[in-house]
Motif scaffolding. Structure first.
Motif, short mmCIF file in Angstrom:
data_model
loop_
_atom_site.label_atom_id
_atom_site.label_comp_id
_atom_site.label_asym_id
_atom_site.label_seq_id
_atom_site.Cartn_x
_atom_site.Cartn_y
_atom_site.Cartn_z
N ALA A 228 -10.09 -2.14 2.56
CA ALA A 228 -9.02 -3.06 2.16
C ALA A 228 -9.08 -4.36 2.95
N GLU A 229 -9.66 -4.32 4.15
CA GLU A 229 -9.76 -5.51 4.97
C GLU A 229 -10.65 -6.58 4.33
N PHE A 230 -11.51 -6.16 3.39
CA PHE A 230 -12.44 -7.09 2.75
C PHE A 230 -11.98 -7.45 1.33
N ALA B 202 -7.41 -0.52 -2.07
CA ALA B 202 -6.57 -1.33 -1.19
C ALA B 202 -5.09 -0.97 -1.27
N ARG C 45 0.84 -1.20 0.00
CA ARG C 45 0.00 0.00 0.00
C ARG C 45 0.88 1.25 0.00
N ARG D 275 -5.12 -9.56 -1.48
CA ARG D 275 -3.83 -8.98 -1.80
C ARG D 275 -3.65 -9.04 -3.32
N ALA E 269 -14.29 2.73 8.31
CA ALA E 269 -13.59 1.45 8.25
C ALA E 269 -12.83 1.33 6.93
N ASP E 270 -11.71 0.65 6.97
CA ASP E 270 -10.88 0.47 5.78
C ASP E 270 -11.38 -0.73 4.98
#
Length: 277
Positions: free
Chosen positions: A141-143, A129, A19, A146, A138-139
């Protein structure tokens, strides 16, 4: 004697794209601008705002005072409307007028469902992400997965240039003849073409960078016959000139060639639902 480590090229030790950007990298001079933009996003969108992000040179720490713009993403709980886009535009104009440290504010609007959708997983999802720094909420990127610098990512991020070129021609024809009117188009199209040229070769180079000059140099290593064109585009991406001839060269020469080569190497970006263009 141990061999020197290979260059990271924007990847973590497992080969995933790291990131970019962080709040720690935001130069001190830009922090009041970021704080004002954050507060106003929350003020105008309120409970409809799911999350917000910074991207671009400010969170990467490379912004130039009075020359760089502030780039924002606002993710809403439902699909943005035209009124929402007008609101975001007005917010940007107000922040731009208040803070001479920046040269313009741009805000992208998406819905949470779109960011997390299967169709956008390797385009807007990857962008949030890997390219965006969380600002509010909330971010997401957590969902998201990679990402590696592979052909799938190349196709889904920039494999639509052929579809965009007719729109670019219309924008050029409709633009005023003044340097002030043409300069933003030159900057936008220059940056888009450099990034497209870079992602064309990204899987072979096996890395990621957001530096336009480095992108152009990487591209030139694989397509030396077109390298100088992309180097010039990188320069005008940073220092745009209001020259219609530059724009015509993009839509009549470099752009069509790049679109054809992209389709040959990576294929064409998958279609999106109506209204998602």
């Amino acid at each position: 004697m141990a061999e020197p480590a290979a260059p990271a090229r924007g990847l973590d030790p497992l080969g995933f794209i790291e990131r970019e950007g962080s709040h720690a990298r935001v130069p001190r001079v830009f922090r009041p601008v970021v704080a004002a933009a954050r507060d106003r996003l929350l003020e105008v969108f309120g409970a409809r705002l799911d999350s917000a992000y910074l991207y671009g040179s400010v969170p990467r720490g490379t912004a130039r005072v009075g020359r760089s713009d502030l780039d924002l993403v606002a993710v809403l709980r439902e699909e943005p409307t035209d009124a929402d886009r007008d609101t975001a535009r007005a917010l940007g104009e107000a922040v731009d007028q208040e803070f001479p440290e920046i040269d313009g504010v741009g805000t992208l609007l998406f819905s949470r469902a779109r960011v997390l959708s299967e169709q956008e997983r390797y385009d807007i999802g990857w962008f949030v992400a890997c390219q965006c720094t969380p600002l509010l909420g909330a971010d997401l990127a957590e969902f998201l997965p990679r990402y590696r610098p592979d052909s799938l990512l190349a196709r889904e991020t920039n494999g639509d240039l052929a579809r965009l070129l007719p729109r670019w021609r219309e924008r050029i024809a409709a633009a005023g003849g003044t340097e002030e009117a043409l300069r933003p188009l030159v900057r936008f199209m220059s940056r888009h073409l450099v990034r497209t040229g870079f992602t064309l070769v990204m899987p072979r180079w096996h890395g990621w960078t957001s530096d336009l000059r480095e992108m152009a140099e990487v591209f030139a290593g694989y397509y030396p016959e077109r390298g100088e064109q992309l180097r010039r585009a990188a320069e005008t991406g940073y220092e745009p000139v209001g020259d219609r001839a530059v724009l015509r060269s993009y839509v009549d020469d470099l752009g069509p060639w790049l679109a054809d080569e992209y389709a040959r190497v990576h294929g064409v970006k998958s279609p999106r639902p109506p209204g998602w263009d």
